[in-house]
Every structure is written in C-alpha cells, then in structure tokens.
Design a protein around this motif. Structure first.
Motif, PDB file in Angstrom:
ATOM      1  N   ASP A 110     -34.006   6.149 -89.304  1.00 50.09           N
ATOM      2  CA  ASP A 110     -34.572   5.724 -88.005  1.00 50.09           C
ATOM      3  C   ASP A 110     -34.888   4.192 -88.107  1.00 50.09           C
ATOM      4  O   ASP A 110     -35.036   3.646 -89.120  1.00 50.09           O
ATOM      5  N   ALA A 111     -35.299   3.815 -87.150  1.00 44.90           N
ATOM      6  CA  ALA A 111     -35.633   2.190 -86.858  1.00 44.90           C
ATOM      7  C   ALA A 111     -36.965   1.802 -87.405  1.00 44.90           C
ATOM      8  O   ALA A 111     -36.817   0.971 -88.171  1.00 44.90           O
ATOM      9  N   SER A 112     -37.832   2.598 -87.462  1.00 45.39           N
ATOM     10  CA  SER A 112     -39.282   2.435 -88.113  1.00 45.39           C
ATOM     11  C   SER A 112     -39.136   2.221 -89.261  1.00 45.39           C
ATOM     12  O   SER A 112     -39.542   1.256 -89.896  1.00 45.39           O
ATOM     13  N   PHE A 113     -38.494   3.316 -90.061  1.00 49.51           N
ATOM     14  CA  PHE A 113     -38.570   3.163 -91.566  1.00 49.51           C
ATOM     15  C   PHE A 113     -37.609   1.896 -92.098  1.00 49.51           C
ATOM     16  O   PHE A 113     -37.916   1.299 -92.997  1.00 49.51           O
ATOM     17  N   ALA A 114     -36.414   1.835 -91.220  1.00 45.74           N
ATOM     18  CA  ALA A 114     -35.409   0.749 -91.416  1.00 45.74           C
ATOM     19  C   ALA A 114     -36.223  -0.464 -91.524  1.00 45.74           C
ATOM     20  O   ALA A 114     -36.055  -1.384 -92.232  1.00 45.74           O
TER      21      ALA A 114
END
Ligand code: KIV
Length: 264
Positions: free
Chosen positions: A26-30
């Motif tokens: 997902d974008a947050s962990f990425a």
C-alpha cells in the motif's frame, strides 16, 4: 532525490554494496520504506497470504497485484518497484504479455516470474517487448504443491548444480535481477558469484547481493508465524520507522542474516 534504477542496482552489486528490499502493498508503508531509503519494493504475491489470509499464493490474481502496485507506486518516490506475476499468469506467450503489460501500466518497473531454464523464451519475449524481468529460484512458492510444502531447496548436490544452471540460463535469457529463496548459504554464495546480475536473497544466507523480507515478517506481525530466516525488527526497536531503518542498516552492514537466520 535520485531514483533507484536497474543500472543503479547493478552498480551496487559491482561496488559490493548490499541491496535492501522489502515487500509493500500500500501507499503508506511504501512511503515509509521509501523515506528510509529502501532500494527495492516488491508487490509480492505473498499478499495472498499476509493480506488475504490464504494458505498459499495460488489464488492471487493479476488484478490483485495491479491494484496494490498502483497504491505502492503512488507512495514511492525513490525505490525500484518490482511486481509479481501471479500463478499461471505467464502460462502462454499471449497471456504473459497481456498480464505483464497490466502490471507495468500499474506502475511496476520490472516483473518477477518464478521458474528456471524453461522460462527462457518467456523472458526474452518480454524483454523484446520492453518489459524488464526478475527471476525467482529456490523455494518458488507458486510450486509449493510440487515441493510438498514450504521446504529449503538445493540441499542435494544435483539439485544445487541444477539451480546454478537455471540461474545462468535466466541471466542468458535477459533477466536483470534474481530473487533466491530458501537455499543453503553455500548455494546462495555460489549463485551470487556465478551471476553478473544482482541476486537478492530471502533465506539464502549472507553472501547474496542483497536481502528481501516480507514486511509483515520484518515487523513480526504475520499471524502466528515467524520464518527462521526472518527477524522481528519491531520487537527490537519498538517503532516502525526505526525497525525499517535497522533492517536496512543490518542488510547494508551484512549483520542480517546471521547464521541463525540462514540454512546449512
Ligand atoms: O511474494 C513475495 O513476497 C516474494 C518474496 C518472498 C520474495 O516473492
């Protein structure tokens, strides 16, 4: 900020600098991993197990990987983004090209395929059409039912020799990166020494050109399960950002994986 490219990864191998990699979905962990300067983010079909709660990776679809690739791409500014071709999505040339195109359009910079020398024409066909390829050898999870479980591969001398031959065949076909999973340390070294392309290990010992972990294993949050080759960095640091930072530091210094996280 300079983006990580395949030539950058090849330069890291040439300089003897270890490559750090994690899965992301997902974008947050990425974004968090990217800000810590992870080199490679893989949208792995492990998402079937760690996100969807499946027993293995086989039910994962191209649409699943494309969805998560779009999210990871939005969160990534620097890291090299690699996406998995799921089970049976590269069974015929037409399906392979169509499915790889979906993942590249979703934001991948390279696709990863599991298998040995038999993938030669598939790999060269993808490269001719502008799709860079990463191979995946050793314990290839899409073949878990052929192996009879998630087992260390290449312990027999003949299996080890075949695996080195397969790795060389993938490189000859044009693969520019290789993931090597769950093999004895000596075989991890033999494959990394034999290839000019970078070899990123997971349970393949400390001598590969880099290391990758499933992010849930690195944080120690995989339900009731911690593979021997992983390490719980969140337990050690108590903070997600520091956990990622420590993982990257230990990969770069060679402290991870220790002998206790490797196979004989
Ligand atoms: O699917 C995945 O996350 C992978 C890693 C285990 C390398 O292929």
């Amino acid at each position: 900020m300079k983006k990580v490219t395949i030539s950058g990864l090849q330069a890291l191998k040439a300089a003897g600098t270890k490559i750090s990699a994690l899965t992301a979905y997902d974008a947050s962990f990425a974004k968090m991993f990217d800000e810590q300067h992870i080199d490679v983010l893989l949208i792995g079909d492990s998402l079937g197990m760690v996100l969807q709660g499946q027993d293995d990776t086989l039910p994962v679809t191209v649409e699943d990987v494309a969805y998560h690739t779009r999210a990871v791409r939005r969160g990534t500014s620097r890291a090299f983004v690699l996406a998995d071709m799921p089970f049976m999505s590269y069974a015929t040339p037409a399906e392979t090209y169509q499915n790889a195109a979906k993942l590249m359009a979703a934001g991948a910079s390279m696709v990863k395929l599991e298998g040995g020398a038999w993938l030669g024409e598939t790999i060269s066909g993808l490269i001719e059409r502008g799709v860079p390829v990463c191979g995946h050898l050793g314990l290839t999870p899409q073949s878990v039912h052929v192996f009879g479980g998630f087992k260390v591969q290449g312990r027999e001398e003949s299996q080890a020799a075949k695996l080195v031959e397969d790795a060389l065949a993938l490189e000859r076909a044009g693969a520019q990166l290789l993931v090597l999973e769950c093999v004895p340390t000596a075989l991890g070294k033999a494959v990394s020494d034999a290839l000019t392309i970078p070899v990123i290990g997971i349970g393949a010992g400390p001598h590969t050109d880099g290391q990758i972990l499933v992010m849930h294993d690195m944080f120690g949050i995989s339900a009731n399960y911690m593979p021997k080759f992983s390490k719980n960095y969140l337990l050690e640091t108590g903070d997600m950002r520091q956990a990622v930072q420590k993982y990257i530091e230990e990969v770069k210094s060679g402290a991870f994986p220790a002998p206790s996280q490797s196979f004989e």
